[in-house]
Design a protein around this motif. Sequence first.
Motif, mmCIF file in Angstrom:
data_model
loop_
_atom_site.group_PDB
_atom_site.id
_atom_site.type_symbol
_atom_site.label_atom_id
_atom_site.label_comp_id
_atom_site.label_asym_id
_atom_site.label_seq_id
_atom_site.Cartn_x
_atom_site.Cartn_y
_atom_site.Cartn_z
ATOM 1 N N GLU A 47 42.286 20.494 107.351
ATOM 2 C CA GLU A 47 40.837 20.707 107.259
ATOM 3 C C GLU A 47 40.522 21.908 106.378
ATOM 4 O O GLU A 47 39.605 21.859 105.548
ATOM 5 C CB GLU A 47 40.241 20.905 108.647
ATOM 6 C CG GLU A 47 38.735 21.114 108.602
ATOM 7 C CD GLU A 47 38.091 21.242 109.982
ATOM 8 O OE1 GLU A 47 36.873 21.534 110.027
ATOM 9 O OE2 GLU A 47 38.794 21.051 110.985
ATOM 10 N N ALA A 48 41.281 22.990 106.545
ATOM 11 C CA ALA A 48 41.051 24.175 105.728
ATOM 12 C C ALA A 48 41.249 23.875 104.246
ATOM 13 O O ALA A 48 40.457 24.302 103.398
ATOM 14 C CB ALA A 48 41.994 25.293 106.167
ATOM 15 N N ILE A 52 34.217 23.362 98.921
ATOM 16 C CA ILE A 52 33.319 24.512 98.821
ATOM 17 C C ILE A 52 33.685 25.417 97.649
ATOM 18 O O ILE A 52 32.812 25.849 96.890
ATOM 19 C CB ILE A 52 33.336 25.315 100.136
ATOM 20 C CG1 ILE A 52 32.824 24.451 101.291
ATOM 21 C CG2 ILE A 52 32.506 26.586 100.012
ATOM 22 C CD1 ILE A 52 32.978 25.092 102.646
ATOM 23 N N ALA A 53 34.966 25.716 97.510
ATOM 24 C CA ALA A 53 35.421 26.636 96.461
ATOM 25 C C ALA A 53 36.636 26.033 95.760
ATOM 26 O O ALA A 53 37.764 26.464 95.973
ATOM 27 C CB ALA A 53 35.761 27.998 97.067
ATOM 28 N N MET A 69 36.127 28.213 113.213
ATOM 29 C CA MET A 69 35.732 26.903 113.726
ATOM 30 C C MET A 69 36.936 26.022 114.045
ATOM 31 O O MET A 69 36.788 25.008 114.719
ATOM 32 C CB MET A 69 34.847 26.182 112.695
ATOM 33 C CG MET A 69 33.653 26.967 112.235
ATOM 34 S SD MET A 69 32.724 26.064 110.965
ATOM 35 C CE MET A 69 31.783 27.394 110.233
ATOM 36 N N LEU A 70 38.094 26.380 113.541
ATOM 37 C CA LEU A 70 39.272 25.538 113.703
ATOM 38 C C LEU A 70 39.871 25.703 115.087
ATOM 39 O O LEU A 70 39.732 26.751 115.733
ATOM 40 C CB LEU A 70 40.304 25.876 112.626
ATOM 41 C CG LEU A 70 39.808 25.724 111.179
ATOM 42 C CD1 LEU A 70 40.880 26.206 110.203
ATOM 43 C CD2 LEU A 70 39.437 24.279 110.884
ATOM 44 N N SER A 71 40.566 24.685 115.533
ATOM 45 C CA SER A 71 41.182 24.721 116.872
ATOM 46 C C SER A 71 42.423 25.598 116.922
ATOM 47 O O SER A 71 42.881 25.966 117.998
ATOM 48 C CB SER A 71 41.542 23.291 117.306
ATOM 49 O OG SER A 71 42.425 22.700 116.358
ATOM 50 N N VAL A 72 42.977 25.928 115.760
ATOM 51 C CA VAL A 72 44.177 26.769 115.673
ATOM 52 C C VAL A 72 43.858 27.978 114.803
ATOM 53 O O VAL A 72 43.179 27.852 113.782
ATOM 54 C CB VAL A 72 45.365 25.982 115.070
ATOM 55 C CG1 VAL A 72 46.582 26.876 114.901
ATOM 56 C CG2 VAL A 72 45.701 24.775 115.945
ATOM 57 N N ASP A 73 44.319 29.157 115.212
ATOM 58 C CA ASP A 73 44.069 30.383 114.464
ATOM 59 C C ASP A 73 44.913 30.402 113.184
ATOM 60 O O ASP A 73 46.136 30.447 113.236
ATOM 61 C CB ASP A 73 44.406 31.603 115.331
ATOM 62 C CG ASP A 73 44.104 32.923 114.627
ATOM 63 O OD1 ASP A 73 43.415 32.882 113.577
ATOM 64 O OD2 ASP A 73 44.534 33.973 115.116
ATOM 65 N N LEU A 74 44.238 30.375 112.037
ATOM 66 C CA LEU A 74 44.926 30.396 110.750
ATOM 67 C C LEU A 74 44.670 31.686 109.988
ATOM 68 O O LEU A 74 44.938 31.765 108.787
ATOM 69 C CB LEU A 74 44.469 29.212 109.882
ATOM 70 C CG LEU A 74 44.687 27.805 110.434
ATOM 71 C CD1 LEU A 74 44.193 26.773 109.428
ATOM 72 C CD2 LEU A 74 46.159 27.568 110.759
ATOM 73 N N GLY A 118 30.750 21.046 106.167
ATOM 74 C CA GLY A 118 32.077 20.449 106.002
ATOM 75 C C GLY A 118 32.758 20.174 107.329
ATOM 76 O O GLY A 118 33.369 19.113 107.526
ATOM 77 N N HIS A 119 32.643 21.104 108.269
ATOM 78 C CA HIS A 119 33.270 20.928 109.587
ATOM 79 C C HIS A 119 32.616 19.778 110.349
ATOM 80 O O HIS A 119 33.303 18.985 111.015
ATOM 81 C CB HIS A 119 33.143 22.230 110.374
ATOM 82 C CG HIS A 119 33.809 22.200 111.718
ATOM 83 N ND1 HIS A 119 35.168 22.029 111.882
ATOM 84 C CD2 HIS A 119 33.298 22.309 112.977
ATOM 85 C CE1 HIS A 119 35.469 22.040 113.172
ATOM 86 N NE2 HIS A 119 34.348 22.205 113.856
ATOM 87 N N ALA A 120 31.276 19.669 110.252
ATOM 88 C CA ALA A 120 30.565 18.572 110.928
ATOM 89 C C ALA A 120 30.980 17.221 110.344
ATOM 90 O O ALA A 120 31.178 16.243 111.083
ATOM 91 C CB ALA A 120 29.056 18.771 110.794
ATOM 92 N N ALA A 121 31.133 17.137 109.023
ATOM 93 C CA ALA A 121 31.563 15.887 108.390
ATOM 94 C C ALA A 121 32.988 15.534 108.814
ATOM 95 O O ALA A 121 33.312 14.369 109.067
ATOM 96 C CB ALA A 121 31.483 16.016 106.874
ATOM 97 N N TRP A 122 33.839 16.532 108.894
ATOM 98 C CA TRP A 122 35.235 16.318 109.334
ATOM 99 C C TRP A 122 35.265 15.724 110.732
ATOM 100 O O TRP A 122 36.017 14.786 111.016
ATOM 101 C CB TRP A 122 35.982 17.651 109.286
ATOM 102 C CG TRP A 122 37.443 17.570 109.590
ATOM 103 C CD1 TRP A 122 38.027 17.581 110.824
ATOM 104 C CD2 TRP A 122 38.510 17.459 108.638
ATOM 105 N NE1 TRP A 122 39.394 17.493 110.716
ATOM 106 C CE2 TRP A 122 39.723 17.414 109.381
ATOM 107 C CE3 TRP A 122 38.570 17.395 107.260
ATOM 108 C CZ2 TRP A 122 40.964 17.314 108.770
ATOM 109 C CZ3 TRP A 122 39.801 17.298 106.654
ATOM 110 C CH2 TRP A 122 40.984 17.251 107.395
ATOM 111 N N GLN A 123 34.440 16.272 111.624
ATOM 112 C CA GLN A 123 34.403 15.783 113.006
ATOM 113 C C GLN A 123 33.806 14.378 113.078
ATOM 114 O O GLN A 123 34.293 13.536 113.841
ATOM 115 C CB GLN A 123 33.596 16.746 113.864
ATOM 116 C CG GLN A 123 34.284 18.084 114.097
ATOM 117 C CD GLN A 123 33.478 18.994 114.996
ATOM 118 O OE1 GLN A 123 32.268 19.132 114.827
ATOM 119 N NE2 GLN A 123 34.132 19.617 115.963
#
Length: 310
Positions: free
Chosen positions: A153-154, A161-162, A182-187, A126-131
Motif C-alpha cells: 500500500e505504501a 501521490i509523489a 494509517m497502515l496496520s503495520v508500523d513502517l 488513497g487509503h480509502a480507495a485501497w480499502q
Amino acid sequence: MFIRETITKNKMTNKSYKKHVLVESYRTENGPRQRVVMQLGTLTLPKSEWKKLAAALEGRLAGQVTLFEEEKEIAEAAESAMANYSFNQKKVDTKKQRRSKAVYASVDLNSVSTGESRSLGPELVGHAAWQQLELDQLLDDCGFSPTEQALAEAAVVGRLIAPSSDLASWRWLRERTALVEMLSVDLSHIGKDAIYEIADLLLSNKTDIERGLRIREANLFSRPHQVFLYDLTNTYFEGSAKKNELAHRGKSKEKRTDCPLVTLALVVDDAGFPIFSQIYEGNKSEPETLKDILERLNKDASLKWQEIYP
C-alpha cells in the motif's frame, strides 16, 4: 414593530427572491431610526395579516401571548419565527461566551517553527480507495504477509501521490507522509531495500493482482465491456542493462535511442478501467504485440469471474 418585505434579484439567473424581517422603530439624538429585530425568511401569510403577526411577535419577545395568537395561522407563523429566533440567539450567545472566555497570548512569529509536518489529504483518498478495493484481502490471497501488505500500500499510494524512484518513495514514506499512521503495520523505520523487494513481489504476482482488481471493479461498477483500448510506451535504462533480457535498442518515446529500452503495454476499457498490463522487449511495436494481447483478452473472456479469481 412592523414587517418589511425586501426583494433581491439574482443577476445570473434573473430570478427574484423575497424575504421578510421584523423591524423596530426607535428614537435617537439624531432622530428616529429603524433596526431589524428578527429574520422571518419568506412568509406565506397574506400581507393583510402581517400587522397581526408583528404584534404577536412583539408580545412573544416581551414574554406575553397576545389575542392575535388565537388565530391558528398567526400562532403557527409566530411559533416558527420564534423557534428560528431562539436558535440564532443561542448561536450568538455561545459565540459571545466563547469570546469572553478566550485566552490571548503574544507570539513572536519569527520564533515559530514546525517539526514532523506531513501530508494527509491525498493519503486519506488513497487509503480509502485501497480499502474499498479490498486490496489487503487480495494480497493476502496471493500469500502476502501483513507487513508486505502494508508495504505494498505504501509503495502504490506513494507512486500515485509523489511518483518518483524507489529511493525517493522510501524517503517520502519516512519524512513527508502521514500514510504510515494509517497502515496496520508500523513502517516508520523500514529500510530502503524493503521498497525494492515489495516492488519485485508485486511484479511476480501481477497476473493474479490484475485479475482480482478486475473482479473488484466489476462489482463496484457493473457495466458491459464492449470496447478495449490498447497502447504501448517505453522507458529507458541508464547503463548497459546486459543482464536484463527485455532491454533492447529501439525507438525511444523519450528520444533516448542511445539507451536500452523496455516496452510497457496497457489495455483499458472504454471507461478507462485497466484490464491488464504487459512488459515486452524494448524493440517491440503495436503490430508485433497485438496478437498476443488479443489472445489474452480472448482467454480471459472465455473464463467466468470465479475461474479467473476463485
